[in-house]
Design a protein around this motif. Sequence first.
Motif, PDB file in Angstrom:
ATOM      1  N   GLU A  50       0.884  -1.494   0.025  1.00  0.00           N
ATOM      2  CA  GLU A  50       0.433   0.068   0.204  1.00  0.00           C
ATOM      3  C   GLU A  50       0.641   1.697   0.226  1.00  0.00           C
ATOM      4  O   GLU A  50       0.540   1.684  -0.507  1.00  0.00           O
ATOM      5  CB  GLU A  50      -0.926   0.588   0.960  1.00  0.00           C
ATOM      6  N   TYR A  51       2.458   1.146   0.503  1.00  0.00           N
ATOM      7  CA  TYR A  51       3.091   1.961   0.722  1.00  0.00           C
ATOM      8  C   TYR A  51       3.408   2.339  -0.180  1.00  0.00           C
ATOM      9  O   TYR A  51       3.122   3.094  -1.355  1.00  0.00           O
ATOM     10  CB  TYR A  51       4.203   2.017   2.040  1.00  0.00           C
ATOM     11  N   ASP A  52       3.973   1.447  -1.320  1.00  0.00           N
ATOM     12  CA  ASP A  52       4.549   1.421  -2.275  1.00  0.00           C
ATOM     13  C   ASP A  52       3.910   1.949  -3.473  1.00  0.00           C
ATOM     14  O   ASP A  52       4.328   2.861  -4.594  1.00  0.00           O
ATOM     15  CB  ASP A  52       5.316   0.351  -3.480  1.00  0.00           C
ATOM     16  N   LEU A  53       2.667   2.076  -3.746  1.00  0.00           N
ATOM     17  CA  LEU A  53       1.224   2.561  -4.206  1.00  0.00           C
ATOM     18  C   LEU A  53       0.595   3.316  -4.263  1.00  0.00           C
ATOM     19  O   LEU A  53      -0.054   4.412  -4.938  1.00  0.00           O
ATOM     20  CB  LEU A  53       0.408   1.188  -4.200  1.00  0.00           C
ATOM     21  N   GLY A  54       1.459   4.666  -3.058  1.00  0.00           N
ATOM     22  CA  GLY A  54       0.738   5.521  -2.298  1.00  0.00           C
ATOM     23  C   GLY A  54      -0.453   5.644  -1.738  1.00  0.00           C
ATOM     24  O   GLY A  54      -0.507   6.430  -1.539  1.00  0.00           O
ATOM     25  N   ASN A  55      -0.687   4.354  -1.332  1.00  0.00           N
ATOM     26  CA  ASN A  55      -1.807   4.124  -0.851  1.00  0.00           C
ATOM     27  C   ASN A  55      -1.654   4.925   1.181  1.00  0.00           C
ATOM     28  O   ASN A  55      -1.764   3.724   1.342  1.00  0.00           O
ATOM     29  CB  ASN A  55      -2.847   3.425  -0.437  1.00  0.00           C
ATOM     30  N   PHE A  56      -1.363   5.382   1.848  1.00  0.00           N
ATOM     31  CA  PHE A  56      -0.662   6.474   2.435  1.00  0.00           C
ATOM     32  C   PHE A  56      -2.032   5.830   3.776  1.00  0.00           C
ATOM     33  O   PHE A  56      -0.801   5.186   4.618  1.00  0.00           O
ATOM     34  CB  PHE A  56      -0.092   7.552   2.996  1.00  0.00           C
ATOM     35  N   ARG A  57      -3.064   6.095   3.637  1.00  0.00           N
ATOM     36  CA  ARG A  57      -3.877   5.748   4.825  1.00  0.00           C
ATOM     37  C   ARG A  57      -4.052   4.069   4.485  1.00  0.00           C
ATOM     38  O   ARG A  57      -4.358   3.798   6.445  1.00  0.00           O
ATOM     39  CB  ARG A  57      -5.160   6.049   4.616  1.00  0.00           C
ATOM     40  N   GLU A  58      -4.388   3.997   4.078  1.00  0.00           N
ATOM     41  CA  GLU A  58      -4.410   1.921   4.053  1.00  0.00           C
ATOM     42  C   GLU A  58      -3.195   2.131   4.933  1.00  0.00           C
ATOM     43  O   GLU A  58      -3.376   0.519   5.415  1.00  0.00           O
ATOM     44  CB  GLU A  58      -4.585   1.413   2.574  1.00  0.00           C
ATOM     45  N   ALA A  59      -1.895   2.128   4.304  1.00  0.00           N
ATOM     46  CA  ALA A  59      -0.382   2.115   4.578  1.00  0.00           C
ATOM     47  C   ALA A  59      -0.533   2.199   6.261  1.00  0.00           C
ATOM     48  O   ALA A  59       0.137   1.293   7.219  1.00  0.00           O
ATOM     49  CB  ALA A  59       0.704   2.475   3.714  1.00  0.00           C
ATOM     50  N   ARG A  60      -0.988   3.298   6.726  1.00  0.00           N
ATOM     51  CA  ARG A  60      -0.801   3.689   7.957  1.00  0.00           C
ATOM     52  C   ARG A  60      -1.990   2.694   9.579  1.00  0.00           C
ATOM     53  O   ARG A  60      -1.062   2.417  10.157  1.00  0.00           O
ATOM     54  CB  ARG A  60      -1.066   5.148   8.122  1.00  0.00           C
ATOM     55  N   ALA A  61      -3.433   2.292   8.307  1.00  0.00           N
ATOM     56  CA  ALA A  61      -3.927   1.637   9.380  1.00  0.00           C
ATOM     57  C   ALA A  61      -3.032   0.409   9.091  1.00  0.00           C
ATOM     58  O   ALA A  61      -3.186  -0.500  10.392  1.00  0.00           O
ATOM     59  CB  ALA A  61      -5.441   1.252   8.471  1.00  0.00           C
ATOM     60  N   GLU A  83       3.079   8.335   7.755  1.00  0.00           N
ATOM     61  CA  GLU A  83       2.993   9.159   8.056  1.00  0.00           C
ATOM     62  C   GLU A  83       3.578  10.753   7.402  1.00  0.00           C
ATOM     63  O   GLU A  83       3.404  12.209   7.458  1.00  0.00           O
ATOM     64  CB  GLU A  83       2.935   9.753  10.224  1.00  0.00           C
ATOM     65  N   PHE A  84       4.825  10.945   7.293  1.00  0.00           N
ATOM     66  CA  PHE A  84       5.644  12.317   6.442  1.00  0.00           C
ATOM     67  C   PHE A  84       4.704  11.951   5.733  1.00  0.00           C
ATOM     68  O   PHE A  84       4.477  13.179   4.725  1.00  0.00           O
ATOM     69  CB  PHE A  84       6.842  11.216   6.277  1.00  0.00           C
ATOM     70  N   GLY A  85       4.885  10.564   4.597  1.00  0.00           N
ATOM     71  CA  GLY A  85       3.793  10.933   3.308  1.00  0.00           C
ATOM     72  C   GLY A  85       2.142  11.531   3.059  1.00  0.00           C
ATOM     73  O   GLY A  85       2.194  12.506   2.775  1.00  0.00           O
ATOM     74  N   LEU A  86       2.062  11.233   4.256  1.00  0.00           N
ATOM     75  CA  LEU A  86       0.503  11.824   5.078  1.00  0.00           C
ATOM     76  C   LEU A  86       1.025  13.108   5.356  1.00  0.00           C
ATOM     77  O   LEU A  86      -0.140  14.336   5.487  1.00  0.00           O
ATOM     78  CB  LEU A  86      -0.242  11.105   5.500  1.00  0.00           C
ATOM     79  N   ARG A  87       1.622  13.809   5.303  1.00  0.00           N
ATOM     80  CA  ARG A  87       2.668  15.359   6.038  1.00  0.00           C
ATOM     81  C   ARG A  87       1.427  15.453   7.707  1.00  0.00           C
ATOM     82  O   ARG A  87       1.441  16.684   7.944  1.00  0.00           O
ATOM     83  CB  ARG A  87       1.493  15.948   4.614  1.00  0.00           C
ATOM     84  N   ASN A  88       1.524  14.032   7.843  1.00  0.00           N
ATOM     85  CA  ASN A  88       1.277  14.618   9.556  1.00  0.00           C
ATOM     86  C   ASN A  88       2.721  14.203  10.138  1.00  0.00           C
ATOM     87  O   ASN A  88       3.265  12.851  11.252  1.00  0.00           O
ATOM     88  CB  ASN A  88       0.421  12.910   9.931  1.00  0.00           C
ATOM     89  N   TYR A  89       3.552  15.701  10.257  1.00  0.00           N
ATOM     90  CA  TYR A  89       5.017  15.472  10.891  1.00  0.00           C
ATOM     91  C   TYR A  89       4.772  15.038  11.993  1.00  0.00           C
ATOM     92  O   TYR A  89       6.459  14.311  12.353  1.00  0.00           O
ATOM     93  CB  TYR A  89       5.494  16.755  10.028  1.00  0.00           C
ATOM     94  N   GLY A  90       4.304  15.906  12.644  1.00  0.00           N
ATOM     95  CA  GLY A  90       4.275  15.944  14.078  1.00  0.00           C
ATOM     96  C   GLY A  90       3.998  13.461  14.817  1.00  0.00           C
ATOM     97  O   GLY A  90       4.889  13.284  15.161  1.00  0.00           O
ATOM     98  N   ASP A  91       2.887  13.046  14.304  1.00  0.00           N
ATOM     99  CA  ASP A  91       3.204  11.786  14.644  1.00  0.00           C
ATOM    100  C   ASP A  91       4.651  11.184  13.611  1.00  0.00           C
ATOM    101  O   ASP A  91       4.313  10.102  14.454  1.00  0.00           O
ATOM    102  CB  ASP A  91       1.809  11.224  13.766  1.00  0.00           C
ATOM    103  N   SER A  92       4.888  11.715  12.624  1.00  0.00           N
ATOM    104  CA  SER A  92       6.332  10.974  11.915  1.00  0.00           C
ATOM    105  C   SER A  92       7.178  11.481  13.190  1.00  0.00           C
ATOM    106  O   SER A  92       8.029  10.011  13.021  1.00  0.00           O
ATOM    107  CB  SER A  92       5.802  12.047  10.801  1.00  0.00           C
ATOM    108  N   VAL A  93       7.257  12.230  13.540  1.00  0.00           N
ATOM    109  CA  VAL A  93       8.201  12.326  14.561  1.00  0.00           C
ATOM    110  C   VAL A  93       8.204  11.616  15.488  1.00  0.00           C
ATOM    111  O   VAL A  93       9.154  10.095  15.624  1.00  0.00           O
ATOM    112  CB  VAL A  93       8.997  13.711  14.513  1.00  0.00           C
TER     113      VAL A  93
END
Length: 189
Positions: A50-61, A83-93
């Motif tokens: 899912e991440y490789d396909l750019g489906n970041f919400r699915e990958a996050r779950a 989270e970085f791909g979703l621009r959720n930088y605080g969660d990414s950190v």
Amino acid sequence: GAWALLLLLSVVTRVHVAAAQAPAPAHVAERSSAGEPAAYRAVVDEAKREYDLGNFREARALFAKAISMYPNARALRGKGMTEFGLRNYGDSVASLEQALASTVKPLDGELRAETERLLERARSFVARLEIAVEPGAAVVLVDGVPIQLGPQGALVLESGAHTFEFRADGYAPEKLVKKFIGGEQETVR
């Protein structure tokens, strides 16, 4: 009475998110020879697809599911990247810091170096705030949402404008609007 308030906002490039590593599940599933729960590998493989396909919400779950099954550095790294791909930088950190600190399936070599570089990049998009309030039982809201402060009053926010509200019994409420830029260093009293 007058509101006795001391607000220290210290915005620094180096962000530290006080986030505890996910606890191990109460009931540990059957494990493979590598120490992983039986279904863990399939969940991680699906998360990576899912991440490789750019489906970041699915990958996050899916990474979150993998972490709940078997908390470890590599799954936390995957969640941090997502989270970085979703621009959720605080969660990414938070996830990337947990990944680097984890001793379960630890990151080493180039994988660790890549994670450290991504963490530094994510940190450049967030602000670390130190908040001290008097009285200590005051409620702090950021953008209308009550917040839980980390150790020593630490709070991590995405760059941009934020509204702070301070409320305590016996005191008039106070409101402050402040704009933050990643990497900025400032103290506001």
